[in-house]
Design an enzyme around this catalytic site. Structure first.
Site, PDB file in Angstrom:
ATOM      1  N   PRO A  26       4.934   0.047  -2.668  1.00 17.51           N
ATOM      2  CA  PRO A  26       5.229  -0.550  -3.972  1.00 17.51           C
ATOM      3  C   PRO A  26       6.602  -0.145  -4.530  1.00 17.51           C
ATOM      4  O   PRO A  26       7.174  -0.878  -5.351  1.00 17.51           O
ATOM      5  CB  PRO A  26       4.082  -0.044  -4.858  1.00 17.51           C
TER       6      PRO A  26
ATOM      7  N   THR B  25      -2.289  -0.712  -3.780  1.00 21.04           N
ATOM      8  CA  THR B  25      -3.361   0.281  -3.608  1.00 21.04           C
ATOM      9  C   THR B  25      -2.742   1.595  -3.133  1.00 21.04           C
ATOM     10  O   THR B  25      -1.766   1.579  -2.381  1.00 21.04           O
ATOM     11  CB  THR B  25      -4.420  -0.237  -2.611  1.00 21.04           C
TER      12      THR B  25
ATOM     13  N   ALA C  48       0.830  -1.199   0.000  1.00 16.26           N
ATOM     14  CA  ALA C  48       0.000   0.000   0.000  1.00 16.26           C
ATOM     15  C   ALA C  48       0.864   1.249   0.000  1.00 16.26           C
ATOM     16  O   ALA C  48       2.025   1.217   0.421  1.00 16.26           O
ATOM     17  CB  ALA C  48      -0.901   0.008   1.239  1.00 16.26           C
ATOM     18  N   CYS C  49       0.282   2.358  -0.508  1.00 12.56           N
ATOM     19  CA  CYS C  49       0.894   3.681  -0.371  1.00 12.56           C
ATOM     20  C   CYS C  49       2.221   3.720  -1.140  1.00 12.56           C
ATOM     21  O   CYS C  49       2.245   3.448  -2.339  1.00 12.56           O
ATOM     22  CB  CYS C  49       1.045   3.970   1.122  1.00 12.56           C
ATOM     23  N   ILE C  50       3.315   4.037  -0.473  1.00 10.02           N
ATOM     24  CA  ILE C  50       4.624   4.144  -1.129  1.00 10.02           C
ATOM     25  C   ILE C  50       5.375   2.807  -1.113  1.00 10.02           C
ATOM     26  O   ILE C  50       6.407   2.662  -1.794  1.00 10.02           O
ATOM     27  CB  ILE C  50       5.468   5.264  -0.472  1.00 10.02           C
TER      28      ILE C  50
END
Lengths: 219, 219
Positions: free
Chosen positions: A139, A192, A135-137
């Site tokens: 990835p 996401t 999630a968020c950063i």
């Protein structure tokens, strides 16, 4: 019961794991009838941020595993001791800790390094054909680990600069709405945007719930 | 949009606000279409607990407002500056911080003292006829504030020793299942056991959601 590894990176959006994303990840796993296995590397945080002032606390040091234990209510393992074979999937909430503690993408960008134990675990889970969620950063960490190895499809929302940096790792970036997910079925990767885009906690929650559902379906 | 004050007491179950309860409170408020107004007293924590070892860190000090800011993503106010007139309701997640930082019930039991600004805000909100919600062990704080003033009905789950201590403050204790709430309509007080009983985060979440819904209905 499926066991979902949750990799934490401290306890606070500006120097560790984003607390809403981490707790909502644990809630989604429990509601889906799976078990969360919390873990974090036993290393010093990159830095300690005062979350009230937004300023760094230069004299202070905190440990990623010890602070992550706050989220896990003490029920947490040293990531270096976790066997990928004991997990059915691995997920990463966001927060700056994902890109300053688990890797240093927020500091060195394209030249960033990944914590060796974190990299080893991600690789082992992927080699075993088990799904990964981020999630968020977070990835960015996944893109870096698979650099030069395979092209993963993922999202960090719609920030052009960050998306371009992930493309340079060889990943394919897909813009994504805050309450939605991007699924790479071939590589079993679900991502996401969460607080890369969320203005409200309920927006982050919806995306994270979808991410966890998709990860558990593939596990 | 109704404004619901959320009083935090640090960031971690063993020395501050219980993180799951705090985040789930924020989620429930947002999902109900209300706005959370996070606040905490600007005071030193009673102590700092290492949440991995379960031991106190004797040399370390942390500030309740600064650590609570981790939960609020920096969007938090010094409780001493909050005007009760700006709020429609006030809620307290649990965690040891509620009974070591907001008051010292966990240390002095029946002889405990309440932080003066916390006490002043609770009294002002109650006098204005606005509802109050409290989860986990936080009802002990509420019972102490209304000692000798009015008989409130509340729950901390079913622990006989704690229940008896609250009775000595003049409160009426009602045993309550983890996913349920106790509503004192006369005094507009809603309580839920959360992690006094929860074995799973989803159990705490269900009770907290009900508590927030009941508080907002009365606000």
């Amino acid at each position: 019961m499926k066991k979902i590894g949750v990799v934490l990176s401290g306890a606070g959006v500006y120097d560790g794991a984003e607390l809403h994303e981490a707790v909502l990840t644990l809630l989604a796993i429990d509601r889906a009838g799976a078990t969360a296995v919390c873990m974090a590397p036993n290393i010093a945080q990159h830095h300690v941020m005062n979350h009230l002032s937004g300023q760094e606390e230069p004299g202070e040091t905190r440990n990623v595993l010890v602070e992550s234990a706050r989220i896990a209510r003490g029920d947490i393992q040293d990531l270096a001791t976790v066997d990928a074979g004991s997990l059915d999937a691995l997920v990463f909430p966001g927060g700056i800790g994902a890109v300053k503690n688990l890797c240093d993408f927020a500091i060195h960008g394209g030249d960033c390094k990944v914590d060796p134990d974190v990299e080893k675990l991600i690789q082992a889970v992927a080699r075993a054909g088990k799904p990964i969620g981020a999630a968020c950063i977070a990835p960015a960490l996944i893109a870096r680990v698979f650099k030069g190895e395979k092209q993963v499809e993922l999202t960090i929302g719609n920030d052009p600069g960050t998306a371009e940096a992930l493309t340079k790792f060889g990943a394919r970036h897909t813009d994504c709405a805050v309450e939605d997910i991007v699924i790479d079925r071939q590589n079993k990767l679900v991502t996401t945007p969460a607080y890369m885009l969320a203005q409200r906690i309920s927006e982050a929650s919806t995306g994270i719930e979808k991410m966890i559902q998709a990860v558990i379906e593939m596990a």
